[in-house]
Design a protein around this motif. Structure first.
Motif, short mmCIF file in Angstrom:
data_model
loop_
_atom_site.label_atom_id
_atom_site.label_comp_id
_atom_site.label_asym_id
_atom_site.label_seq_id
_atom_site.Cartn_x
_atom_site.Cartn_y
_atom_site.Cartn_z
N LEU A 13 30.18 71.48 33.16
CA LEU A 13 30.55 70.36 32.29
C LEU A 13 29.30 69.66 31.77
CD1 LEU A 13 32.78 68.53 31.11
CD2 LEU A 13 32.66 67.19 33.22
N LYS A 14 28.37 69.43 32.68
CA LYS A 14 27.11 68.74 32.35
C LYS A 14 26.29 69.52 31.33
CE LYS A 14 23.60 66.24 34.98
NZ LYS A 14 22.96 66.11 36.31
N GLU A 15 26.35 70.84 31.45
CA GLU A 15 25.59 71.72 30.55
C GLU A 15 26.10 71.65 29.11
OE1 GLU A 15 25.13 76.36 30.99
OE2 GLU A 15 24.70 75.34 32.88
N ASN A 16 27.42 71.51 28.97
CA ASN A 16 28.02 71.47 27.64
C ASN A 16 28.09 70.03 27.14
OD1 ASN A 16 29.10 74.33 26.86
ND2 ASN A 16 29.45 74.08 29.05
N ASN A 17 26.92 69.52 26.81
CA ASN A 17 26.79 68.11 26.44
C ASN A 17 26.55 67.92 24.95
OD1 ASN A 17 24.23 69.02 26.16
ND2 ASN A 17 23.32 67.73 27.74
N GLY A 18 26.72 69.00 24.16
CA GLY A 18 26.55 68.90 22.71
C GLY A 18 25.11 69.08 22.25
N ARG A 19 24.21 69.32 23.18
CA ARG A 19 22.80 69.52 22.80
C ARG A 19 22.44 71.00 22.84
NH1 ARG A 19 19.90 64.21 24.16
NH2 ARG A 19 21.63 62.90 24.77
N LYS A 20 21.28 71.32 22.26
CA LYS A 20 20.75 72.70 22.27
C LYS A 20 21.79 73.70 21.77
CE LYS A 20 17.65 71.63 26.11
NZ LYS A 20 17.49 71.74 27.57
N GLY A 21 22.49 73.34 20.71
CA GLY A 21 23.44 74.26 20.11
C GLY A 21 24.74 74.45 20.88
N LYS A 22 24.91 73.71 21.99
CA LYS A 22 26.14 73.84 22.76
C LYS A 22 27.20 72.87 22.26
CE LYS A 22 24.15 75.77 26.85
NZ LYS A 22 24.73 76.69 27.80
N ASP A 23 28.45 73.25 22.47
CA ASP A 23 29.55 72.33 22.16
C ASP A 23 29.54 71.17 23.15
OD1 ASP A 23 30.63 73.60 19.96
OD2 ASP A 23 32.01 74.83 21.14
N ALA A 24 30.19 70.10 22.75
CA ALA A 24 30.34 68.95 23.65
C ALA A 24 31.69 69.04 24.35
CB ALA A 24 30.23 67.65 22.86
N TRP A 25 31.63 69.14 25.69
CA TRP A 25 32.85 69.13 26.49
C TRP A 25 32.97 67.79 27.18
CZ3 TRP A 25 32.98 74.39 29.65
CH2 TRP A 25 33.02 75.46 28.73
N SER A 26 34.21 67.44 27.49
CA SER A 26 34.44 66.18 28.18
C SER A 26 35.71 66.33 29.01
CB SER A 26 34.62 65.09 27.11
OG SER A 26 34.54 63.82 27.68
#
Ligand code: HEM
Length: 90
Positions: A13-26
């Motif tokens: 979850l922490k990894e998918n924070n919307g940075r570095k081309g990743k989607d933002a998960w919540s």
């Protein structure tokens, strides 16, 4: 659909924070959503919604608009459910 839901660990979850081309998960009450496609449509603005990126957004959400039915609105964005660190695929 439900059959494609994945098990999400706290570190995923922490990894998918919307940075570095990743989607933002919540996560909201144990369910994990990809909030990226919804960002431009959030009535409170992208910046506010992004505060919950890579995190459990439940507390912030309930502080602002407990009446909003996120489950209904984000059904299409559901990616998985939260599990303990050692119960998710590596
Ligand atoms: C407004 C949805 C997460 C902050 C709204 C509104 C909706 C909405 C439908 C309009 C509410 C109304 O007018 O009654 C969502 C969904 C979320 C989410 C589906 C989760 C995925 C968040 C988070 C925050 C936030 C995490 C804060 C960090 C706000 C703010 C407003 C707002 C500040 C504007 C309130 C106002 O000035 O009227 N959101 N929201 N939202 N949201 Fe969210």
């Amino acid at each position: 659909g439900v059959s494609s839901l994945i098990r999400v660990s706290p570190s995923m979850l922490k990894e998918n924070n919307g940075r570095k081309g990743k989607d933002a998960w919540s996560s909201y009450q144990g369910k994990v959503y990809n909030i990226s496609p919804y960002l431009p449509f959030h009535p409170g603005g992208e910046g506010e919604l992004k505060r919950a990126a890579g995190k459990d957004g439940g507390k912030l959400f309930m502080e602002v608009h407990p009446w909003v039915n996120w489950d209904n609105m984000l059904g299409e964005c559901l990616v998985g459910i939260m599990v303990a660190e050692d119960k998710a695929p590596a």
